[in-house]
Design an enzyme around this catalytic site. Structure first.
Site, PDB file in Angstrom:
ATOM      1  N   ARG A 103       6.219  13.191  -6.442  1.00 50.50           N
ATOM      2  CA  ARG A 103       5.353  14.335  -6.730  1.00 50.50           C
ATOM      3  C   ARG A 103       6.198  15.517  -7.179  1.00 50.50           C
ATOM      4  NH1 ARG A 103       2.843  17.110  -1.319  1.00 50.50           N
ATOM      5  NH2 ARG A 103       4.821  17.847  -0.523  1.00 50.50           N
ATOM      6  N   ASP A 203      10.802  16.498   4.662  1.00 53.47           N
ATOM      7  CA  ASP A 203      10.753  15.566   3.532  1.00 53.47           C
ATOM      8  C   ASP A 203      11.222  14.188   4.002  1.00 53.47           C
ATOM      9  OD1 ASP A 203      11.668  14.035   1.228  1.00 53.47           O
ATOM     10  OD2 ASP A 203      11.181  15.844   0.099  1.00 53.47           O
TER      11      ASP A 203
END
Ligand SMILES: O=P(O)(O)OC[C@H]1O[C@H](OP(=O)(O)OP(=O)(O)O)[C@H](O)[C@@H]1O
Ligand SMILES: O=c1cc[nH]c(=O)[nH]1
Ligand SMILES: [Mg+2]
Length: 212
Positions: A103, A203
């Site tokens: 993304r 993340d």
């Protein structure tokens, strides 16, 4: 879309260590693998089986074995790779296909950069693994790819999800038009302004494999 939130103290315990910013990469990888094994127990509840006659040392009996064609596991690269081993351990005869997606950190739109899947998924049970369901854009694009290859039975397994993302996926699945089940370890509070899950774990790809 059916949504199952795993409610088990061991899952909560392992997720707590996974979230902790002090947890190093090797420990993070081990925990992700252990967690997927626990979640896979729920995710494979409806796995297709067929009767299998055997003889024990005592008597003849009929048990069950996984039906053919065997299920397909699809990790979404990169972070989904951290869940592959745990899933394969439970379904060792499954085939594995790969989807690479990333993304855009500004727009949160998703693009696919790799696609190595069986030619057809008709009649196959498909298990998608990706630790994070944030906006849901990644999962929706993955489901579209799989549906276009004939998949008609998809289960996604995620460690963490945001309520906004689940809602987005739920809406999109109505148009995708095939049954989808989602199994998650936790539904967190929300997404922040950068599209990160709160409290989340940061993340997932970077924590598994380092910043690239
Ligand atoms: O629900 P979404 O908002 O689409 O976000 C979730 C996606 O983000 C992460 O991957 P990322 O794009 O960071 O790629 P990576 O696995 O290579 O780090 C994660 O592993 C999911 O695939
Ligand atoms: O919190 C998040 C959201 C998306 N992807 C991640 O790795 N973490
Ligand atoms: Mg990432």
């Amino acid at each position: 879309m059916q949504v199952h939130v795993a409610d088990h103290p061991l899952i909560k315990h392992k997720l707590t260590y996974l979230r902790d910013e002090r947890t190093d990469s090797p420990t993070f990888r081990r925990l992700a693998e252990e967690l997927v094994t626990l979640l896979a127990y729920e995710a494979t509840r409806e796995v297709r089986t067929e009767p299998f006659p055997i003889r024990t040392p005592v008597a003849e009996t009929t048990g069950v074995k996984l039906a053919n064609p065997k299920p397909v596991i699809v990790p979404i690269l990169r972070a989904g790779l951290g869940m592959l081993e745990g899933m394969v351990r439970l379904l060792p005869s499954a085939e594995v296909g790969f989807l690479g997606m990333v993304r855009d950190e500004e727009t949160l739109e998703v693009s696919a950069y790799a696609n190595r899947l069986p030619e057809t998924l008709r009649g196959r049970q498909v298990f998608v693994v990706d630790p994070m369901l944030a906006t849901g854009h990644t999962l929706v694009m993955a489901f579209e790819f799989l549906r276009d290859l004939g998949a008609d039975d998809i289960t996604a397994v995620c460690l963490l999800a945001a309520p906004e993302g689940i809602q987005n996926v739920q809406e999109a699945v109505k148009d995708i038009g095939i049954p989808v089940t989602l199994v998650v370890g936790s539904v967190d509070e929300r997404l922040d302004e950068r599209g990160y899950i709160v409290p989340g774990l940061g993340d997932a790809g970077d924590r598994l494999y380092g910043v690239v």
